[in-house]
Enzyme design. Structure first.
Site, short mmCIF file in Angstrom:
data_model
loop_
_atom_site.label_atom_id
_atom_site.label_comp_id
_atom_site.label_asym_id
_atom_site.label_seq_id
_atom_site.Cartn_x
_atom_site.Cartn_y
_atom_site.Cartn_z
N ASP A 1 0.78 -1.34 0.11
CA ASP A 1 0.03 0.07 -0.02
C ASP A 1 0.61 1.00 -0.04
O ASP A 1 0.41 2.41 0.44
CB ASP A 1 -0.97 0.15 1.33
N LYS B 1 7.62 3.39 15.80
CA LYS B 1 6.55 4.39 16.31
C LYS B 1 6.90 5.15 17.65
O LYS B 1 6.24 5.00 18.38
CB LYS B 1 5.43 3.60 16.34
N ASP C 1 2.21 6.76 1.60
CA ASP C 1 1.47 5.57 2.41
C ASP C 1 0.27 5.58 2.39
O ASP C 1 -0.50 6.56 2.78
CB ASP C 1 2.04 5.48 3.81
#
Length: 314
Positions: A91, A142, A201
């Site tokens: 993706d 993250k 993204d």
């Protein structure tokens, strides 16, 4: 995505996965393995001759979710791959020079090399720190925005040696970001290369809408030849796919209208996404990144503002 895997959603008239595979082919990749978990039959029925975007494809369907590294190892094992390979997220739409990344990987003698891209907010991604030679010193998955040591994030394209695949435990969930890459950092065998190539993204609705509209502008593919747009309707900066209908005095602005969808008279669709065969009633309003799943209905005069409507639910 209740009915269609994200990577099979159309991006300016072409399934996302076809754009990803075509990009790889343009850099010399001639075999692709699709690691599948969610609704694999959709991919198999779309490409029954085992070719996607002109490239030979194999399908590795996970018996159970194996996480990122587990899925990569399973796909490689299933397809009999035991050589240097490229791994990409399905993706991510990018203009990355994959050939240059492979050359850098071999030049460094790395076991694994990660493509990096700069972003404004790295907190959704894996942040990478490296030295002047590209050797990765730290991999932080993250981080909080205030704690991120860099804005260079994992861009989702990797070059891996067979030794990396062999080191991934079989039969259990393994994260490449949290287990495999940190282990490679400890051995000094993980490298990274930054690129300012276009990188999107498409994994969020806003990003998916943005890249679809951007590519439609670039490629001149906004309104399909066999879409039916009434002469009194207004379609601005939008994608209207084949067989879709925009009725009299309707307004479609900054939106994606999938094939077979119908926008009724005097209705307004602003900055939103309508799935296949959706029906928007007369005078209805769909705004603020609303999404209506395949065959969904927004009733006459109804307002759907920043909302979600599941497939086939009125």
């Amino acid at each position: 995505t209740f009915t269609t895997p994200k990577q099979m959603l159309p991006v300016a008239g072409r399934p996302m996965i076809e754009r990803v595979v075509a990009h790889l082919a343009s850099h010399g990749i001639d075999q692709v393995v699709l690691s599948l978990g969610y609704r694999p039959a959709v991919f198999l029925s779309a490409y029954p001759d085992n070719h996607c975007a002109g490239v030979a494809v194999a399908y590795a369907v996970e018996p159970e979710p194996l996480d990122t590294a587990g899925a990569i190892a399973f796909a490689a094992w299933y397809a009999g791959i035991d050589e240097t390979c490229v791994v990409v997220n399905g993706d991510v739409i990018t203009g990355l020079d994959v050939g240059a990344l492979i050359a850098f990987h071999h030049q460094c003698g790395a076991e694994a090399t990660i493509a990096l891209t700069p972003v404004d907010d790295p907190s959704r991604y894996g942040v990478v720190c490296m030295d002047a030679d590209g050797k990765v010193s730290e991999f932080i998955e993250k981080p909080a925005a205030a704690d991120a040591p860099s804005n260079l994030i994992n861009a989702g394209t990797y070059v891996l040696e067979p030794s990396v695949l062999h080191g991934i435990a079989e039969g259990r969930r393994v994260s490449i970001e949290r287990e495999t890459f940190p282990a490679l950092v400890e051995r000094g065998r993980l490298y990274a290369a930054a690129s300012d190539a276009e990188w999107i993204d498409a994994g969020t609705p806003a990003a998916y809408l943005a890249i679809s509209l951007a590519l439609a502008r670039r490629e001149g593919g906004g309104i399909a030849i066999d879409a039916r747009v009434h002469r009194t309707a207004q379609v601005v900066d939008s994608v209207v796919e084949a067989g879709a209908v925009v009725a009299e005095n309707a307004v479609v602005d900054g939106s994606l209208i999938f094939s077979g969808a119908r926008v009724g008279a005097n209705a307004s669709v602003q900055g939103s996404i309508l799935g296949h065969d959706v029906v928007i009633g007369r005078g209805a309003r769909v705004e603020d990144l609303s999404m209506v799943g395949d065959r969904g209905v927004v009733a006459e005069g109804e307002a759907l503002i920043g909302g979600r409507r599941a497939a086939g639910v009125s």
